[in-house]
Design a protein around this motif. Structure first.
Motif, PDB file in Angstrom:
ATOM      1  N   ALA A   1     -12.764 -18.914  60.678  1.00  0.00           N
ATOM      2  CA  ALA A   1     -13.985 -19.571  61.169  1.00  0.00           C
ATOM      3  C   ALA A   1     -15.185 -19.183  60.315  1.00  0.00           C
ATOM      4  O   ALA A   1     -15.569 -18.011  60.253  1.00  0.00           O
TER       5      ALA A   1
ATOM      6  N   TYR B   1     -12.356 -17.848  71.599  1.00  0.00           N
ATOM      7  CA  TYR B   1     -12.612 -18.800  70.519  1.00  0.00           C
ATOM      8  C   TYR B   1     -13.955 -18.503  69.848  1.00  0.00           C
ATOM      9  O   TYR B   1     -14.960 -18.281  70.545  1.00  0.00           O
TER      10      TYR B   1
ATOM     11  N   TRP C   1     -14.300 -27.050  62.982  1.00  0.00           N
ATOM     12  CA  TRP C   1     -15.346 -26.919  63.998  1.00  0.00           C
ATOM     13  C   TRP C   1     -15.468 -28.226  64.775  1.00  0.00           C
ATOM     14  O   TRP C   1     -15.498 -29.311  64.189  1.00  0.00           O
TER      15      TRP C   1
ATOM     16  N   PRO D   1      -8.912 -17.587  64.161  1.00  0.00           N
ATOM     17  CA  PRO D   1     -10.269 -17.026  64.255  1.00  0.00           C
ATOM     18  C   PRO D   1     -10.802 -16.475  62.940  1.00  0.00           C
ATOM     19  O   PRO D   1     -11.997 -16.624  62.635  1.00  0.00           O
TER      20      PRO D   1
ATOM     21  N   ASN E   1      -7.859 -25.970  62.423  1.00  0.00           N
ATOM     22  CA  ASN E   1      -8.803 -25.160  61.661  1.00  0.00           C
ATOM     23  C   ASN E   1     -10.024 -25.994  61.288  1.00  0.00           C
ATOM     24  O   ASN E   1     -10.185 -26.453  60.152  1.00  0.00           O
TER      25      ASN E   1
ATOM     26  N   TRP F   1     -14.537 -23.193  67.174  1.00  0.00           N
ATOM     27  CA  TRP F   1     -13.487 -23.190  66.161  1.00  0.00           C
ATOM     28  C   TRP F   1     -12.158 -23.089  66.881  1.00  0.00           C
ATOM     29  O   TRP F   1     -11.893 -22.132  67.597  1.00  0.00           O
TER      30      TRP F   1
END
Length: 359
Positions: free
Chosen positions: A116, A97, A7, A113, A5, A109
């Motif tokens: 994000a 994604y 970026w 989802p 979890n 991410w």
């Protein structure tokens, strides 16, 4: 091994075109491309039929057709066409994604989802400041585990030996380090007083003579580093001192994307408080920084190989406090994330069983 979890940088924005681009991130195969309106898309790079990479197929409009039997998937990962089948088969979908574009980079991410949030991407305050210059930077693959790179970027001392002709000099050898741990990451820093300006910076500083120099090495979870260099005339430096009119400031933004357990994709760019729009200065930054990072790559590849093949225990030094504290904090985040995922999975199975869906 990886924090999901979060970026990560998937590619430079100009690398993602309407052609299918295969990448591997956190040991997951992904295909990147752009829709006709230029919006980037990321899908699992494996057709659910026989797992042929979708990147070996072709893009048709905004969808991707598998190159084996023609199963076609939209940007959400849903199968829209299955030639020869009376209906779309159950399970005929691939993962998609979430993506975001920021600072000339495409970010991905890798976790849930719904979690994000682009606001969680590293903030570059000076990005649109007309008083600051910038160079786009580059990317390279380093043949090592990504935590060896974060170790390196929490270690100001290594520049005295690895980068003696660029970022470092003898002044960087022994000055004590200050380590701070925060929710977002770990910072290692120090001021060096009345020292010579290191070679890389000497061509750019706007004052003569010796300097006070600050090294600020910060790595944020999961693997993003902000390296700040401050050079000011000797006797004028300090965290509480006002900035000297001739102060040199350079911020280096470094984003490490784990490919797998043995390879890391390393992206970077720099910003500076002088020469905005000067292409020659940016070219020099690009050239010199790339040279220094190649020095890091050679060392880190050898460190990875040496640690993998070690026959006697390795040791830690006092200068390893920052990297070790980062590793411990990240490991706890990964453990909590995995425990939460397992609990959610168990609750889902229990619910399905209670409803008679799972025998």
């Amino acid at each position: 091994m990886f924090l999901k979890n979060a970026w990560y940088v998937a590619a430079w924005d100009n690398e993602v075109t309407q052609d299918l681009l295969p990448v591997t991130i956190l040991d997951e195969r992904i295909v990147l491309y752009r829709k006709q309106d230029r919006t980037p898309v990321a899908l699992e790079d494996a057709c659910p039929h026989r797992k042929l990479p979708l990147s070996m197929g072709r893009r048709i409009g905004d969808e991707v057709e598998c190159g084996y039997h023609g199963l076609t998937f939209d940007c959400s990962g849903a199968c829209t066409r299955a030639p020869g089948a009376a209906r779309i088969p159950t399970g005929a979908r691939v993962r998609s994604y979430p993506l975001a574009e920021r600072y000339g980079l495409v970010w991905i991410w890798m976790g849930e989802p719904d979690a994000a949030d682009p606001a969680a991407i590293v903030e570059v305050d000076e990005w649109n400041d007309p008083a600051w210059g910038s160079n786009r930077g580059d990317a390279m693959t380093v043949d090592c585990h990504y935590l060896y790179v974060t170790d390196n970027l929490l270690d100001p001392s290594h520049v005295a030996w690895v980068h003696r002709s660029s970022f470092g000099n003898a002044a960087c050898e022994a000055e004590p380090l200050r380590t701070e741990v925060a929710e977002q990451g770990v910072t290692v820093s120090r001021w060096m007083r009345d020292v010579e300006v290191a070679p890389f910076y000497a061509k750019f500083v706007r004052f003569g003579g010796r300097c006070d120099r600050k090294q600020h090495y910060e790595v944020r979870f999961p693997s993003h580093a902000i390296i700040k260099a401050v050079f000011t005339p000797a006797g004028t430096g300090g965290d509480d001192a006002p900035l000297h009119p001739d102060v040199f400031l350079m911020n280096s933004y470094n984003f490490m994307t784990p490919v797998d357990a043995s390879h890391t994709r390393y992206f970077w760019f720099q910003t500076r408080n002088f020469a905005p729009g000067d292409e020659e200065v940016s070219r020099q930054f690009d050239e010199d920084v790339r040279h220094a990072f190649e020095e890091d790559r050679a060392v880190l590849s050898a460190v990875h190989a040496g640690m993998a093949q070690r026959r006697t225990p390795n040791i830690d030094l006092a200068i390893d406090a920052g990297p070790l504290r980062f590793r411990r904090a990240l490991a706890k985040k990964i453990e909590r994330e995995q425990a939460t995922a397992m609990a959610s999975s168990a609750a889902y199975v229990a619910g399905q069983t209670a409803n008679g869906v799972v025998a």
